[in-house]
Design an enzyme around this catalytic site. Structure first.
Site, mmCIF file in Angstrom:
data_model
loop_
_atom_site.group_PDB
_atom_site.id
_atom_site.type_symbol
_atom_site.label_atom_id
_atom_site.label_comp_id
_atom_site.label_asym_id
_atom_site.label_seq_id
_atom_site.Cartn_x
_atom_site.Cartn_y
_atom_site.Cartn_z
ATOM 1 N N HIS A 80 -36.833 5.109 13.201
ATOM 2 C CA HIS A 80 -36.107 5.581 12.021
ATOM 3 C C HIS A 80 -35.912 4.447 11.003
ATOM 4 O O HIS A 80 -35.698 3.293 11.382
ATOM 5 C CB HIS A 80 -34.740 6.120 12.456
ATOM 6 C CG HIS A 80 -33.993 6.828 11.378
ATOM 7 N ND1 HIS A 80 -33.065 6.194 10.587
ATOM 8 C CD2 HIS A 80 -34.041 8.109 10.954
ATOM 9 C CE1 HIS A 80 -32.556 7.064 9.725
ATOM 10 N NE2 HIS A 80 -33.140 8.230 9.926
ATOM 11 N N SER A 108 -38.462 17.301 24.451
ATOM 12 C CA SER A 108 -38.224 17.191 23.012
ATOM 13 C C SER A 108 -38.080 18.573 22.383
ATOM 14 O O SER A 108 -38.743 19.525 22.792
ATOM 15 C CB SER A 108 -39.389 16.448 22.353
ATOM 16 O OG SER A 108 -39.324 16.624 20.950
HETATM 17 C C1 PLP Z 1 -31.109 10.876 12.207
HETATM 18 C C2 PLP Z 1 -31.539 9.647 12.872
HETATM 19 C C3 PLP Z 1 -30.950 8.411 12.583
HETATM 20 C C4 PLP Z 1 -29.965 8.183 11.462
HETATM 21 O O1 PLP Z 1 -28.938 9.036 11.385
HETATM 22 P P1 PLP Z 1 -28.119 9.254 10.016
HETATM 23 O O2 PLP Z 1 -26.973 10.034 10.522
HETATM 24 O O3 PLP Z 1 -29.010 9.959 9.086
HETATM 25 O O4 PLP Z 1 -27.698 7.924 9.513
HETATM 26 C C5 PLP Z 1 -31.357 7.328 13.311
HETATM 27 N N1 PLP Z 1 -32.303 7.435 14.255
HETATM 28 C C6 PLP Z 1 -32.905 8.599 14.548
HETATM 29 C C7 PLP Z 1 -33.944 8.646 15.612
HETATM 30 C C8 PLP Z 1 -32.554 9.737 13.861
HETATM 31 O O5 PLP Z 1 -33.184 10.892 14.128
#
Ligand code: PLP
Length: 393
Positions: A134, A333
């Site tokens: 991410h 998943s």
């Molecule tokens: C959604 C997500 C995040 C970040 O989350 P936010 O709430 O948008 O800050 C981080 N890592 C993964 C794998 C995600 O799916």
């Protein structure tokens, strides 16, 4: 954003009559309610209702400082937060007595908290992650002025541990802070924690941060339940989102780490609380709603959410295969990737897309009927392309 929205929401210098200021909000609520069943591409469970607790909107609840630290403001819900931390720590195979945690404003902040803990423990280390990680990890590395080493994925979308070992071999003696994905953003791939630790140890001491934002509430109810979370001592911190699988009206996540990684001390006289969080005032509203959502369901209720979502993912995968969309799905998943369809379909179902692939996430509000409707639209749209139905149809 629609240009007419800018006009619709313009704030003037004179007060607006209550009805005038309320109408755009009422309209927004109605629009979002109508759209909800088809919001299929992003991993937020929209199957919730908290309006019974509208009273929370007329009070100010803020947790400032550590959940277990008294503060001078005294208008928070820290006891609820402690219960939430304890509950999620157990799901993440942690010992609640030796786990620090708090409710953040989202997964990005929880990732930053974990990476900050790792970088403090191993100040010479670089941060390593896979290409499928991410974007919040890159953001955190930038904010901390830390070097980020991005390595390739294997065919399943997991971090390529040979590539990781190669990168870490160049950093012998510095140690390594590695992000392991517990469900990558696009394909829900789960990185192999043992293989990561073995690969990264060529750099010296290894700190692993688990980004379980996505699947942190799914994995505890799958065959992988015993191999994730704080099982390995190298895992120092874990992120679990609350607005994804659980369903929340506002972004929120749990940031967890081993207690010995925080030195709780009173930061200043002003709030009078110890504070190892990254935030200042934190949303008591989020904490109260998370507490309620978890207390109402308990572990078995969460297991049903996870199992229903996984069953729906399997169903969607089958239906998309019948529609000729070449779906793929990782084990455990709830993400189903398939060939990117026409733009109007991407928009209608709020699909996430990368290159030639699109994705849906079978969170609780995604029902059979929407999968059916999507597959009908996909089939009709392909017929147009292949000339079976005239374009005007
Ligand atoms: C959604 C997500 C995040 C970040 O989350 P936010 O709430 O948008 O800050 C981080 N890592 C993964 C794998 C995600 O799916």
């Amino acid at each position: 954003m629609n240009p007419s929205d800018t006009e619709r929401y313009r704030i003037g210098s004179d007060p607006s009559p209550v009805s005038e200021a309320a109408a755009p909000l009422d309209e927004f609520i109605a629009e979002m309610r109508a759209e909800t069943p088809r919001i299929a591409g992003f991993p937020a469970n929209l199957d919730f209702g908290f309006s019974r607790f509208a009273g929370l909107l007329d009070i100010f609840a803020t947790n400032v400082g550590d959940p277990d630290s008294e503060d001078k403001a005294g208008v928070g819900v820290k006891a609820m937060e402690q219960a939430v931390v304890e509950f999620i720590a157990r799901l993440a195979n942690g010992d609640p007595d030796h786990t620090y945690g708090y409710v953040t404003g989202g997964g990005s902040e929880a990732n930053q908290f974990g990476l900050d803990r790792g970088c403090e423990l191993l100040p010479e280390a670089r941060i390593y992650c896979s290409r499928a990680t991410h974007y919040s990890v890159a953001k955190s590395a930038r904010l901390m002025r830390k070097e980020l080493v991005v390595v390739d994925c294997d065919a399943q979308g997991r971090i390529d541990t040979d590539a990781l070992a190669g990168a870490c071999a160049a950093d012998t003696g510095r140690g390594a802070v590695v992000v392991a994905n517990i469900g990558t953003t696009m394909t829900g791939a789960v990185d192999d924690i043992d293989a990561i630790i073995a690969a990264a140890s060529t750099a010296g001491r290894v700190y692993v941060h688990l980004d379980g934002a996505l699947s942190g509430l799914i994995l505890p109810f799958t065959p992988m339940r015993e191999s994730w979370g704080f099982i390995r001592p190298e895992v120092g911190s874990v992120t679990v989102c609350m607005h994804k699988a659980l369903g929340m009206p506002l972004p929120s996540a749990l940031a967890l780490c081993r207690s010995e990684l925080v030195t709780s001390q009173v930061a200043g006289e002003y709030i009078g609380a110890a504070d190892a969080t990254l935030a200042g005032c934190r949303s008591g509203l989020a904490v109260a709603l998370i507490w309620h959502a978890l207390a109402r369901r308990g572990t078995t209720g969460l297991a049903s959410i996870a199992q229903n979502s996984l069953a729906m993912a399997e169903h969607a995968e089958r239906r998309l295969a019948e529609a000729g969309m070449r779906p793929t799905r990782n084990p455990s998943s709830i993400m189903v990737n398939f060939d990117r369809p026409a733009e109007w379909i991407c928009r209608k179902y709020h699909l996430a897309t990368v290159g030639e692939r699109a994705r849906i996430v079978t969170v609780s509000h995604i029902r059979d009927e929407v999968i059916d409707e999507l597959c009908r639209d996909l089939t009709a749209s392909r017929s147009v392309i292949t000339g079976l139905i005239p374009q005007s149809h």
